[in-house]
Design a protein around this motif. Sequence first.
Motif, PDB file in Angstrom:
ATOM      1  N   LEU A 129       0.180  -7.006  -4.418  1.00  0.00           N
ATOM      2  CA  LEU A 129      -0.165  -6.922  -2.850  1.00  0.00           C
ATOM      3  C   LEU A 129      -0.686  -5.571  -2.525  1.00  0.00           C
ATOM      4  CD1 LEU A 129       3.094  -8.481  -1.635  1.00  0.00           C
ATOM      5  CD2 LEU A 129       1.219  -9.493  -2.371  1.00  0.00           C
ATOM      6  N   ARG A 130      -0.657  -5.427  -1.251  1.00  0.00           N
ATOM      7  CA  ARG A 130      -1.548  -4.163  -0.412  1.00  0.00           C
ATOM      8  C   ARG A 130      -0.231  -2.954  -0.122  1.00  0.00           C
ATOM      9  NH1 ARG A 130      -4.379  -5.320   4.578  1.00  0.00           N
ATOM     10  NH2 ARG A 130      -4.953  -3.155   3.930  1.00  0.00           N
ATOM     11  N   ARG A 131      -0.622  -1.685  -0.763  1.00  0.00           N
ATOM     12  CA  ARG A 131      -0.039  -0.632  -0.282  1.00  0.00           C
ATOM     13  C   ARG A 131       1.471  -0.898  -0.217  1.00  0.00           C
ATOM     14  NH1 ARG A 131      -4.799  -0.513   2.821  1.00  0.00           N
ATOM     15  NH2 ARG A 131      -4.065  -1.639   4.339  1.00  0.00           N
ATOM     16  N   ALA A 132       2.137  -0.816   1.132  1.00  0.00           N
ATOM     17  CA  ALA A 132       3.578  -0.839   1.411  1.00  0.00           C
ATOM     18  C   ALA A 132       4.277  -2.011   0.899  1.00  0.00           C
ATOM     19  CB  ALA A 132       4.085  -0.399   2.836  1.00  0.00           C
ATOM     20  N   ASP A 133       3.505  -3.158   0.961  1.00  0.00           N
ATOM     21  CA  ASP A 133       3.910  -4.383   0.594  1.00  0.00           C
ATOM     22  C   ASP A 133       4.008  -4.536  -0.774  1.00  0.00           C
ATOM     23  OD1 ASP A 133       2.086  -6.725   3.052  1.00  0.00           O
ATOM     24  OD2 ASP A 133       3.860  -5.367   3.072  1.00  0.00           O
ATOM     25  N   ASN A 134       2.976  -3.745  -1.758  1.00  0.00           N
ATOM     26  CA  ASN A 134       3.120  -4.158  -3.165  1.00  0.00           C
ATOM     27  C   ASN A 134       4.040  -3.068  -3.646  1.00  0.00           C
ATOM     28  OD1 ASN A 134       1.661  -4.869  -5.706  1.00  0.00           O
ATOM     29  ND2 ASN A 134       1.437  -2.826  -6.130  1.00  0.00           N
ATOM     30  N   ASP A 135       4.188  -1.969  -2.945  1.00  0.00           N
ATOM     31  CA  ASP A 135       5.574  -1.009  -3.458  1.00  0.00           C
ATOM     32  C   ASP A 135       6.992  -1.864  -3.312  1.00  0.00           C
ATOM     33  OD1 ASP A 135       3.780   1.023  -3.848  1.00  0.00           O
ATOM     34  OD2 ASP A 135       4.223   1.737  -1.928  1.00  0.00           O
ATOM     35  N   ALA A 136       7.031  -2.525  -2.145  1.00  0.00           N
ATOM     36  CA  ALA A 136       8.372  -3.235  -2.066  1.00  0.00           C
ATOM     37  C   ALA A 136       8.647  -4.393  -3.026  1.00  0.00           C
ATOM     38  CB  ALA A 136       8.337  -3.722  -0.714  1.00  0.00           C
ATOM     39  N   LEU A 137       7.418  -5.210  -3.363  1.00  0.00           N
ATOM     40  CA  LEU A 137       7.363  -6.253  -4.224  1.00  0.00           C
ATOM     41  C   LEU A 137       7.572  -5.765  -5.729  1.00  0.00           C
ATOM     42  CD1 LEU A 137       6.970  -9.309  -4.829  1.00  0.00           C
ATOM     43  CD2 LEU A 137       4.473  -8.952  -4.990  1.00  0.00           C
ATOM     44  N   SER A 138       7.031  -4.732  -6.137  1.00  0.00           N
ATOM     45  CA  SER A 138       6.912  -4.159  -7.151  1.00  0.00           C
ATOM     46  C   SER A 138       8.432  -3.684  -7.749  1.00  0.00           C
ATOM     47  CB  SER A 138       5.986  -2.916  -7.687  1.00  0.00           C
ATOM     48  OG  SER A 138       4.759  -3.194  -7.503  1.00  0.00           O
ATOM     49  N   THR A 139       9.214  -3.212  -6.751  1.00  0.00           N
ATOM     50  CA  THR A 139      10.538  -2.784  -6.664  1.00  0.00           C
ATOM     51  C   THR A 139      11.579  -3.940  -6.979  1.00  0.00           C
ATOM     52  OG1 THR A 139      10.225  -0.900  -5.242  1.00  0.00           O
ATOM     53  CG2 THR A 139      12.490  -1.585  -5.586  1.00  0.00           C
ATOM     54  N   LEU A 140      11.146  -5.138  -6.153  1.00  0.00           N
ATOM     55  CA  LEU A 140      12.056  -6.197  -6.529  1.00  0.00           C
ATOM     56  C   LEU A 140      11.880  -6.742  -7.620  1.00  0.00           C
ATOM     57  CD1 LEU A 140      11.413  -7.988  -3.028  1.00  0.00           C
ATOM     58  CD2 LEU A 140      13.731  -6.824  -3.931  1.00  0.00           C
ATOM     59  N   LEU A 141      10.500  -6.853  -8.013  1.00  0.00           N
ATOM     60  CA  LEU A 141      10.315  -7.477  -9.505  1.00  0.00           C
ATOM     61  C   LEU A 141      10.903  -6.744 -10.681  1.00  0.00           C
ATOM     62  CD1 LEU A 141       6.471  -8.623  -8.854  1.00  0.00           C
ATOM     63  CD2 LEU A 141       8.546 -10.097  -9.106  1.00  0.00           C
ATOM     64  N   ALA A 142      11.129  -5.347 -10.497  1.00  0.00           N
ATOM     65  CA  ALA A 142      11.622  -4.514 -11.539  1.00  0.00           C
ATOM     66  C   ALA A 142      13.027  -4.828 -11.586  1.00  0.00           C
ATOM     67  CB  ALA A 142      11.331  -2.965 -11.123  1.00  0.00           C
ATOM     68  N   GLY A 143      13.824  -5.448 -10.469  1.00  0.00           N
ATOM     69  CA  GLY A 143      15.192  -5.700 -10.542  1.00  0.00           C
ATOM     70  C   GLY A 143      15.831  -4.436  -9.786  1.00  0.00           C
ATOM     71  N   GLN A 144      15.106  -3.730  -8.835  1.00  0.00           N
ATOM     72  CA  GLN A 144      15.674  -2.512  -8.344  1.00  0.00           C
ATOM     73  C   GLN A 144      15.895  -3.085  -6.669  1.00  0.00           C
ATOM     74  OE1 GLN A 144      13.031   0.652  -8.980  1.00  0.00           O
ATOM     75  NE2 GLN A 144      13.171   0.530 -11.005  1.00  0.00           N
ATOM     76  N   GLU A 145      16.780  -2.144  -6.262  1.00  0.00           N
ATOM     77  CA  GLU A 145      17.342  -2.187  -4.883  1.00  0.00           C
ATOM     78  C   GLU A 145      16.193  -1.639  -3.936  1.00  0.00           C
ATOM     79  OE1 GLU A 145      20.642  -1.353  -1.665  1.00  0.00           O
ATOM     80  OE2 GLU A 145      21.161  -1.119  -3.877  1.00  0.00           O
ATOM     81  N   VAL A 146      15.572  -2.534  -2.891  1.00  0.00           N
ATOM     82  CA  VAL A 146      14.558  -2.104  -2.194  1.00  0.00           C
ATOM     83  C   VAL A 146      15.171  -1.091  -0.992  1.00  0.00           C
ATOM     84  CG1 VAL A 146      12.740  -2.904  -0.549  1.00  0.00           C
ATOM     85  CG2 VAL A 146      13.421  -4.305  -2.429  1.00  0.00           C
ATOM     86  N   PRO A 147      14.581  -0.021  -0.688  1.00  0.00           N
ATOM     87  CA  PRO A 147      14.895   1.005   0.026  1.00  0.00           C
ATOM     88  C   PRO A 147      14.814   0.395   1.571  1.00  0.00           C
ATOM     89  CG  PRO A 147      13.028   1.774  -0.853  1.00  0.00           C
ATOM     90  CD  PRO A 147      13.569   0.846  -1.653  1.00  0.00           C
TER      91      PRO A 147
END
Length: 696
Positions: free
Chosen positions: A132-150
């Motif tokens: 995705l774009r910018r902040a959206d991609n940061d959040a999605l990448s965190t979820l896909l890595a199995g980590q908790e989203v801040p």
Amino acid sequence: MNAQDLPLTQLLDGAKQFIVPIFQRDYSWRTKHCQQLWNDILRVGIDPAARAHFLGSVVYIAAEDNQAAIPRWLLIDGQQRLTTVTLLLTALRDRLKSHTSDNEALPSAEEVEDRFLRNRHGKGERRNKVMLRRADNDALSTLLAGQEVPEAAAETVRENYTFFQERLAEANLAQVYAGISKLVIVDVSLTRGHDDPQMIFESLNSTGLDLTQADLIRNFVLMRLDDELQTRLYEDYWRPIELDFGNRYRSEFDKFCRDFLVLKLRPSKQLRADEIYYHFRNYFHAESATRSVEDVLAELRRFAGYYVRFSLGREQDTQLAAASGRLRAQVEVASPLMLRLHDAHARTGAFDSRAFKEAIELLESYVFRRSACDMQTRSLYQIFAGIAYKIRDAEPLQSLKVALYRGGRKRRFPSDTEFRDALETRDVYAMRSCAYLLDRLENDSKEKIDTSTFTIEHVMPQNEDLSAAWREMLGVEWKLTQETWLHRLGNLTLTGYNSEYSDRAFDEKKSMTKGFNDSPLRLNRFIREQVSWTAAEIEARGKALAQQAVKVWPVLLVDMVEVRAAELEEHRAAAAQHSIETVGFDAEARTLFDAIRPHLLTLGDDVVELCGAKSVVYRVFDHFVEVLPRSRRILLLANIDFDELDDPSGQAEDASDFAFITNASEGGGVIFSLRNLEELPAAMHIVKQAYERVTG
């Protein structure tokens, strides 16, 4: 360009990555969109007969030459859908990690990740299948890595993932996965160097030529069918609809669907234009449980034909064309009711063209009389829709009249006196329909005159600085006379020579070439017969025209027996929801009720017993007594004036002495409290008088 129908899971399967370009907007689907998608997935997942659910299009173009092991694609259209499904699949993967099942149709968490979410051999930015774009991609990448989203991460991405997490915690995962597997998109891949992605993106998102509600409905109905049936139904039903609407298909079909659904769903308020597709989809699912797709389409085509005849002005029946045109010019929101009347006209033998024409002219009269009397017209859509629900195939015209009569005080059909007085005294020139009024008065004849190019003429001029000739004719109070009578009906007419008349003196307006003396208009006969034009002449002409208007726009005449019968039917329908057992009698009160009830029912063959939530009402057409439970007794509220009552027992009370009677749903002038069986004869003596009053 290459386009094909494709399961969304197949699009995601394999080594690849979809990148949202910089010119795309941020991810913006809210919880309501996720809820709609979730509902659709569950619906097709639970139903083995449901082959697919069409989700929309996904349009993309190669981001590079794609010789790499993991090709990358620029996502031109479909970001919202693809991102939302990715969030759902991520939540499903995480739920499967703690879920054990022997169901072979249910994949493992590892399979969901490898097939749909992440590229096993991808490195760096190529690891995820959606970028995705910018902040959206940061959040999605965190979820896909199995980590908790801040908490500070992209709010929409985080909230929608949490939404799906909560739903999956209580769902049948096999059914959810089955539903996801049935999601189908139009897969559109563009060719680099040949297709212009920016131009296509703009055409999809900026020009307003993307899918309309009509397109969504058509695709929803037809795309789920096999090719042969899809083609036949399109040619037999949908294509004729498109041809009937012609170049107004895109602008009018959504409006037609709204009116069609108003008739079928009977909503409590007007449907929003941007929600027509969703309402139609729900309607279609409900109907297709008992009817074929072809049957639903045949009905849609039939009603579309009615809409074209009325709303698009293509009525072929000469008896109906003129009346329909006049009604449409007065009010466009009559279309739901006109669809219902057209259907009764087409299907029943009880509503010929003569009766249909009378119905249309009655509606025209209703609308114009209310406008002339300055009554509220803002809720006409709801008024007409409500009337449409009350049209009966057996007696369409009579049921229309009854519905108009029973509209209530605020929706009443103006009387002749109200209508005539309004036309005589109001500022008619300020009415939106002033030209229509004068044209109808002029053409109240078999010999019609086309007044479409005429303008409204003030016989006494509007100029505040009247000429000496006019002042002399009007007298010393000329200013007051002008202010009072200038815009009244009696001073207005139609002419094709407005500029020639100008502010000329009255005798000049009559005698000039093409003046009133030469005018062929019936409206001008009275004017040319006058030697002067003062308040007296204006008032006399206004009264004469208002009296003529009463005949041109007829008053409502209705059979009161039919009105009472309709009221009784409504009471019966309401009473069907209740029973004597639910009214609330205690043991002593029920004993008294059971004792008096046979006497009430045998007063006449016309007696009807209707149970409410807190009382039992006995009616013929009007009610004559209401029985109300009280502690260890029953209260009888009789529909008779206390002053008319013969009461040897002296136990009856004047109901007007009580400010409020608890749980009473009807009015009445007499109260009798029945406390024991010995008082039964006295009670029935009063009830019989109330019965005789309403039946006499």
